[in-house]
Write a protein that holds these residues in place. Structure first.
Motif, short mmCIF file in Angstrom:
data_model
loop_
_atom_site.label_atom_id
_atom_site.label_comp_id
_atom_site.label_asym_id
_atom_site.label_seq_id
_atom_site.Cartn_x
_atom_site.Cartn_y
_atom_site.Cartn_z
N LEU A 1 0.83 -1.21 0.00
CA LEU A 1 0.00 0.00 0.00
C LEU A 1 0.86 1.26 0.00
CD1 LEU A 1 -2.82 -1.04 2.50
CD2 LEU A 1 -3.11 -0.52 0.07
N ILE A 2 1.89 1.28 0.86
CA ILE A 2 2.75 2.47 0.93
C ILE A 2 3.58 2.61 -0.34
CG2 ILE A 2 4.66 3.51 2.21
CD1 ILE A 2 3.54 2.35 4.74
N ALA A 3 4.05 1.50 -0.90
CA ALA A 3 4.81 1.58 -2.15
C ALA A 3 3.93 2.09 -3.29
CB ALA A 3 5.37 0.20 -2.49
N THR A 4 2.69 1.67 -3.34
CA THR A 4 1.77 2.17 -4.37
C THR A 4 1.51 3.65 -4.19
OG1 THR A 4 0.73 -0.02 -4.45
CG2 THR A 4 -0.48 1.83 -5.43
N ALA A 5 1.35 4.08 -2.94
CA ALA A 5 1.13 5.52 -2.67
C ALA A 5 2.34 6.35 -3.09
CB ALA A 5 0.82 5.72 -1.19
N ALA A 6 3.55 5.86 -2.80
CA ALA A 6 4.75 6.60 -3.19
C ALA A 6 4.89 6.67 -4.71
CB ALA A 6 5.99 5.94 -2.59
N PHE A 7 4.53 5.60 -5.40
CA PHE A 7 4.61 5.59 -6.87
C PHE A 7 3.60 6.56 -7.49
CE2 PHE A 7 3.33 3.84 -11.00
CZ PHE A 7 4.56 3.81 -11.64
N VAL A 8 2.40 6.62 -6.91
CA VAL A 8 1.37 7.51 -7.44
C VAL A 8 1.69 8.97 -7.15
CG1 VAL A 8 -1.07 8.13 -7.25
CG2 VAL A 8 -0.41 5.72 -7.37
N LEU A 9 2.26 9.25 -5.96
CA LEU A 9 2.54 10.62 -5.56
C LEU A 9 3.80 11.20 -6.18
CD1 LEU A 9 1.67 10.45 -1.75
CD2 LEU A 9 0.34 11.58 -3.55
N MET A 10 4.64 10.38 -6.78
CA MET A 10 5.91 10.86 -7.30
C MET A 10 5.76 11.97 -8.35
SD MET A 10 9.17 10.78 -7.12
CE MET A 10 9.48 9.32 -6.13
N PRO A 11 4.90 11.84 -9.38
CA PRO A 11 4.79 12.94 -10.34
C PRO A 11 3.95 14.12 -9.85
CG PRO A 11 3.34 11.16 -10.96
CD PRO A 11 4.10 10.68 -9.78
N ILE A 12 3.19 13.92 -8.78
CA ILE A 12 2.29 14.97 -8.29
C ILE A 12 2.95 15.78 -7.18
CG2 ILE A 12 0.00 15.45 -7.34
CD1 ILE A 12 -0.92 12.77 -8.47
N MET A 13 3.34 15.10 -6.13
CA MET A 13 3.97 15.73 -4.96
C MET A 13 5.26 14.98 -4.67
SD MET A 13 0.67 16.51 -2.52
CE MET A 13 -0.02 14.87 -2.70
N THR A 14 6.35 15.48 -5.22
CA THR A 14 7.62 14.76 -5.12
C THR A 14 8.11 14.69 -3.67
OG1 THR A 14 8.18 15.58 -7.33
CG2 THR A 14 9.96 14.63 -6.02
N THR A 15 7.96 15.77 -2.93
CA THR A 15 8.44 15.79 -1.55
C THR A 15 7.71 14.78 -0.69
OG1 THR A 15 8.95 18.14 -1.78
CG2 THR A 15 8.87 17.25 0.45
N VAL A 16 6.39 14.73 -0.84
CA VAL A 16 5.59 13.76 -0.09
C VAL A 16 5.95 12.34 -0.50
CG1 VAL A 16 3.26 13.00 0.46
CG2 VAL A 16 3.74 15.44 0.17
N ALA A 17 6.23 12.15 -1.79
CA ALA A 17 6.60 10.82 -2.26
C ALA A 17 7.94 10.38 -1.66
CB ALA A 17 6.66 10.81 -3.78
N ILE A 18 8.89 11.32 -1.55
CA ILE A 18 10.19 10.98 -0.95
C ILE A 18 10.02 10.62 0.52
CG2 ILE A 18 12.45 11.91 -0.34
CD1 ILE A 18 12.36 13.52 -2.93
#
Length: 226
Positions: free
Chosen positions: A173-190
């Protein structure tokens, strides 16, 4: 879209289940003893780990129960390596299957019970009815203790399955969230990726602890019956 629970399905290749391959894979990673006097660091570490584990587990167990050292140590190492290998990408964790865990738990638990009934039947049956119980509570306590006795293997299998399944689902779940957030909110994805790294370390600890707890509970059941 695939379900998150598809990762717990047994992998197949050309219609052939690869469950047997996933179970036998950990054994190929064990180093074999050498005929030389001086061994390498990996063999020395393995010997130290096994000796420490056997000494800690079987110290409170009666001498007659020390014959179980080989089978319980092998079970501990197998579950530990299987849990660890399941954390690698594109792998399958057999110990997330309740059927496999129950196949380990039920025969070993039943063996401890049969050993107690054969060697010391009075002591084994005394656990069902504690000494000094009021006569009015005798039927109720016998039912409760009998249920608690038969629920032990279910608790062993469900505990291992539930802990590993929950950890794997949370990581996905967390890996999917990081993958989805990467192009939208890079800081949150990191930040989510850092959280994923910490969770992976926690899951490594959980995989080790659950393998140890599984064998520890079996040794406690054995201690009651020898």
């Amino acid at each position: 879209m695939l379900s998150f629970f598809d990762q717990f399905l047994s992998p197949t290749f050309l219609g052939i289940p690869l469950m047997a391959l996933a179970i036998t894979l950990p054994w190929t990673l064990f180093p074999k003893p050498l005929a030389q006097w001086a061994t390498n660091r990996w063999l020395t570490l393995q010997s130290w780990f096994i000796n420490s584990f056997v000494q800690q587990i079987f110290q409170p167990v009666n001498v007659r129960g020390h014959t179980w050292a080989l089978i319980l140590t092998s079970l501990m190492v197998f579950i530990l390596f299987t849990n660890m290998l399941g954390l690698l990408p594109y792998t399958f964790t057999p110990t997330t299957q309740l059927s496999l865990n129950m196949a380990f738990a039920v025969p070993l638990w039943l063996a401890t019970v049969l050993i107690g009934l054969r060697n010391q039947p009075n002591h084994a049956l005394a656990h069902i009815l504690p000494e000094g119980t009021p006569p009015a509570l005798v039927p109720v306590l016998i039912c409760i203790e009998t249920i608690s006795l038969f629920i032990r293997p279910l608790a062993l299998g469900v505990r291992l399955t539930a802990n590993l399944t929950a950890g794997h689902l949370l990581i996905q779940l967390i890996a999917t969230a990081a993958f989805v957030l990467m192009p939208i909110m890079t800081t949150v994805a990191i930040l989510t990726g850092m959280l994923l790294l910490l969770l992976t370390l926690l899951e490594v600890a959980v995989a080790t602890i659950q393998a140890y707890v599984f064998v520890l509970l079996l040794s406690l059941y054995l201690q009651e019956n020898v």
